[in-house]
Design an enzyme around this catalytic site. Structure first.
Site, mmCIF file in Angstrom:
data_model
loop_
_atom_site.group_PDB
_atom_site.id
_atom_site.type_symbol
_atom_site.label_atom_id
_atom_site.label_comp_id
_atom_site.label_asym_id
_atom_site.label_seq_id
_atom_site.Cartn_x
_atom_site.Cartn_y
_atom_site.Cartn_z
ATOM 1 C CE LYS A 296 2.745 6.925 16.627
ATOM 2 N NZ LYS A 296 2.006 5.665 16.339
ATOM 3 C CG HIS B 294 9.897 0.437 18.189
ATOM 4 N ND1 HIS B 294 9.776 1.046 16.961
ATOM 5 C CD2 HIS B 294 8.619 0.153 18.590
ATOM 6 C CE1 HIS B 294 8.500 1.120 16.628
ATOM 7 N NE2 HIS B 294 7.772 0.578 17.597
ATOM 8 C CB SER C 277 3.781 11.496 15.823
ATOM 9 O OG SER C 277 3.096 10.348 15.405
HETATM 10 P P1 A3P Z 1 1.501 11.463 12.593
HETATM 11 O O1 A3P Z 1 1.068 11.195 13.990
HETATM 12 O O2 A3P Z 1 2.420 12.650 12.494
HETATM 13 O O3 A3P Z 1 0.368 11.556 11.641
HETATM 14 P P2 A3P Z 1 4.503 4.609 13.368
HETATM 15 O O4 A3P Z 1 4.003 3.867 12.204
HETATM 16 O O5 A3P Z 1 5.978 4.509 13.577
HETATM 17 O O6 A3P Z 1 3.691 4.374 14.584
HETATM 18 O O7 A3P Z 1 4.336 6.158 13.016
HETATM 19 C C1 A3P Z 1 3.090 6.743 12.908
HETATM 20 C C2 A3P Z 1 3.223 8.056 12.153
HETATM 21 O O8 A3P Z 1 3.431 7.757 10.763
HETATM 22 C C3 A3P Z 1 1.947 8.867 12.222
HETATM 23 O O9 A3P Z 1 2.380 10.226 12.100
HETATM 24 C C4 A3P Z 1 1.207 8.360 11.003
HETATM 25 O O10 A3P Z 1 0.189 9.218 10.572
HETATM 26 C C5 A3P Z 1 2.346 8.290 10.009
HETATM 27 N N1 A3P Z 1 2.067 7.383 8.871
HETATM 28 C C6 A3P Z 1 1.473 6.158 8.893
HETATM 29 N N2 A3P Z 1 1.381 5.650 7.658
HETATM 30 C C7 A3P Z 1 1.944 6.566 6.834
HETATM 31 C C8 A3P Z 1 2.161 6.613 5.413
HETATM 32 N N3 A3P Z 1 1.770 5.634 4.631
HETATM 33 N N4 A3P Z 1 2.781 7.703 4.917
HETATM 34 C C9 A3P Z 1 3.171 8.713 5.707
HETATM 35 N N5 A3P Z 1 3.003 8.736 7.050
HETATM 36 C C10 A3P Z 1 2.398 7.670 7.601
#
Ligand code: A3P
Length: 303
Positions: free
Chosen positions: A48, A111, A141
């Site tokens: 996340k 990770h 998140s």
């Molecule tokens: P939120 O839950 O705060 O919206 P991961 O990819 O490590 O699983 O992390 C997911 C988090 O990154 C989520 O945060 C998601 O919305 C956000 N996210 C995914 N794509 C993104 C992008 N292109 N730019 C910014 N945040 C992004």
């Protein structure tokens, strides 16, 4: 040592870090057997922290010569970034070449903490990019990933917000404690900044164009002035933006069928934690960060 995560998934502790049991054996296999090439690019994050975003960015930057020749053919228009960049945990001991692709560089994501990266990753000339995110947003998140987005049938046994926050503060969460994960990569970056690039989600949100160039420079494929004049840096930044990725995420991706497709694109903002956590919880986390990052002066967050 064993524990269950907030959603009841079993976790095991190994060399100071928590792993989800379903992935643990594979993580170990990848640690033991994965052979990095000098040209590999390894993307590392806590879950996340922006893994999906980083995958899209690294893929686009590295492959820009081919994917921008014909913009309509960009795989990001039809594929979730997770399909384009595999996790190292998908590595199988008995199929050592399965993650090979004909063209270098190969890009993988993981990770695992720095010290749990395969020896060949740490010792070869391959590059590592780490994205760090402030622990409050990281927690929210992750929490929502497991609650709001999880399919209904998997809701049984889910811990409440307070209890799961307690666990996060104790460092009991997948790939945690978060502070050891972050300081591990931070120290590796300080030791060898050409090997480990340390990015912060909050900085990327503030100025993605700057960070796209930074990633390209770090990977040894800086944008030429011609590419810059053509607006390629802006184009990549836009193609990988939250809104674009969310919109083009048509084909779907699921981990063992558990998570909905939209799960990876929830809100994508800095400071959303304030909509979920009380001031007292935030204070507790901030105090904890002060203590845990005391020895790492640059490890601060805009929260
Ligand atoms: P939120 O839950 O705060 O919206 P991961 O990819 O490590 O699983 O992390 C997911 C988090 O990154 C989520 O945060 C998601 O919305 C956000 N996210 C995914 N794509 C993104 C992008 N292109 N730019 C910014 N945040 C992004």
């Amino acid at each position: 040592e064993q524990q269950t995560n907030w959603d009841g998934s079993p976790m095991v502790k190994y060399q100071g870090f928590w792993y989800l049991k379903i992935f643990f054996r594979q993580e170990l296999a990848s640690y033991k057997h994965f052979k990095a090439k000098d040209s590999d690019v390894i993307l590392s994050t806590l879950p996340k922290a922006g893994t999906t975003w980083l995958k899209a960015l690294a893929f686009s930057i590295v492959n820009r010569g081919t994917i921008y020749r014909d913009i309509d053919q960009n795989p990001l228009l039809t594929c979730n970034p997770h399909k384009l960049v595999p996790f190292l945990v998908a590595f199988k001991e008995n199929k050592p070449n399965q993650l090979d692709k004909p063209n270098d560089p190969r890009i993988f994501a993981t990770h695992v903490p720095f010290k749990a990266l395969a020896y060949s990753i740490r010792e070869s000339a391959c590059k590592i990019i780490y994205v760090c995110r402030n622990p409050l947003d990281l927690f929210v998140s992750a929490r929502l990933f497991l609650t709001e987005n999880k399919l209904e049938k998997d809701h049984a046994g889910l811990l409440g917000l307070d209890e799961s926050f307690d666990m996060a503060c104790e460092g009991t969460h997948p790939y945690g404690p978060f502070w050891d994960h972050m300081t591990g990569y931070w120290n590796a970056h300080l030791e060898n900044p050409r090997k480990v690039l340390f990015l912060k989600y909050e900085d990327m949100k503030e100025d993605i164009v700057f960070n796209v160039k930074k990633i390209a420079d770090f990977l040894g494929c800086p944008f030429s002035s011609e590419e810059e004049e053509r607006g390629m840096v802006e184009e990549i930044s836009k193609m990988c933006s939250f809104q674009s990725l969310k919109n083009v995420d048509k084909n779907g991706y699921s981990i063992k069928g558990l998570f909905k497709n939209s799960t990876f694109f929830r809100k994508g903002e800095v400071g959303d934690w304030s909509n979920y956590l009380t001031p007292a919880m935030a204070e507790r986390m901030k105090k904890l960060m002060e203590i845990k990052f005391q020895g790492s002066p640059g490890l601060t967050f805009k929260i």
